[in-house]
Each structure stands twice: as C-alpha cells, then as structure tokens.
Design an enzyme around this catalytic site. Structure first.
Site, short mmCIF file in Angstrom:
data_model
loop_
_atom_site.label_atom_id
_atom_site.label_comp_id
_atom_site.label_asym_id
_atom_site.label_seq_id
_atom_site.Cartn_x
_atom_site.Cartn_y
_atom_site.Cartn_z
N CYS A 79 48.82 41.57 44.15
CA CYS A 79 47.97 40.39 43.96
C CYS A 79 48.84 39.14 43.88
CB CYS A 79 47.15 40.55 42.68
SG CYS A 79 46.15 39.10 42.29
N CYS A 130 43.44 40.25 37.10
CA CYS A 130 43.16 38.81 36.96
C CYS A 130 41.80 38.39 37.52
CB CYS A 130 44.27 37.97 37.59
SG CYS A 130 44.28 37.98 39.40
N CYS A 150 39.14 45.25 53.72
CA CYS A 150 39.52 44.13 54.59
C CYS A 150 39.95 42.97 53.67
CB CYS A 150 38.32 43.75 55.44
SG CYS A 150 38.67 42.57 56.73
#
Length: 161
Positions: A79, A130, A150
């Site tokens: 991330c 998060c 995706c």
C-alpha cells in the site's frame, strides 16, 4: 424534452471516468477501526496528488499509465499509504485491462466494500490497515481463484525480493 437528472449525472460520471479523472468522493469505511489513520491534511502532505486522489477519494488512474503494470520482478506490492504488503508478484497476471491485476491478495491485507458510483454494483478493494482505496475485484480472473483484483498502480509501491 429535457434530459432527466439521472441521465445528466450518468453522463457526467461516465465522462469523468473516460478521461481517467476518477470520482472525487471521500473514502471512509463505516464501522471499521483502522490501525493507521491520519487527518485529511496529513494524508495530503504524505501522498502525491495522484496517490491522494486514488487512495483517499476513490479515484482511478488512467489505464496503461502505471509503471507497476509492467513490473515483472519477484517481490511484494504494498500500500502506498501505509506500506502494508498487499500482493505477491507470484499472483500477478496480465489481464489486458491496463491496470496491475492479481488473482489473490496476501492473507488479511485487503477488505472490500460495495461501490455503486458508476450506476452499477462493483466490489471496491481497500487496504485493511489504512483504508486506502486500491481498486476493484471482479469474477473474471484466472484459476485457482477466478478473481481479478484490478488495482490502481499509483495506490501501491513495489518492494523487490
């Protein structure tokens, strides 16, 4: 005859999505407590404008614009908001859609919510730590899962093995 409010809104949404601008909608996960949280001002300072637009406002990057689309080394996709490992390179595949695609996330890395922003029901994918918006998951992927995660490449970073 005047167009209906719905047809005007649909045209605006589809026009916005067609230009890769994405939707400016604040992203919050109702009822979830997140291990990493920041104020809006802190997120804006921490992220690039493109990362903020995707991760915090559920935007979408333009197809075929992410360098991660052609990332083929072994490693982990994490991330961009909190560096949580999300996907192994071993589950990445070329979906032909223009966005990095995976058939399975790492255990506990992502959560999902229902997204109806484009007048259709889709499943949005977010970081479990998060809450950052990552992309969508579809039921047209390869085996063994049959899923296609995706992902917006701008919402991730890559850590080579």
């Amino acid at each position: 005859m005047q167009p209906s409010r719905r047809s005007v809104l649909t045209s605006l949404v589809l026009g916005t999505a067609a230009f890769g601008v994405g939707l400016s909608r604040s992203f919050a996960l109702a009822g979830e407590s997140l291990a990493v949280s920041h104020t809006d001002a802190e997120w804006r300072a921490m992220l690039t404008p493109a990362q903020y637009q995707v991760l915090r406002q559920q935007g979408t990057e333009r197809a075929f614009s992410s360098p991660l689309l052609n990332e083929h080394r072994k490693g982990i996709f994490a991330c961009a908001g909190c560096d949580l490992p999300l996907y192994s390179s071993e589950t990445k595949f070329d979906s032909g859609t223009g966005w990095p695609s995976f058939w399975q996330p790492l255990k506990g890395a992502v959560g999902t919510t229902t997204d109806t922003t484009l007048s259709e029901v889709r499943t949005a994918v977010h970081c479990s730590r998060c809450g950052g918006h990552l992309g969508h998951v579809f039921n047209d992927g390869p085996q063994p899962t049959g899923l296609r995660y995706c992902m917006d490449g701008v919402a991730m970073t890559f850590h080579a093995a």
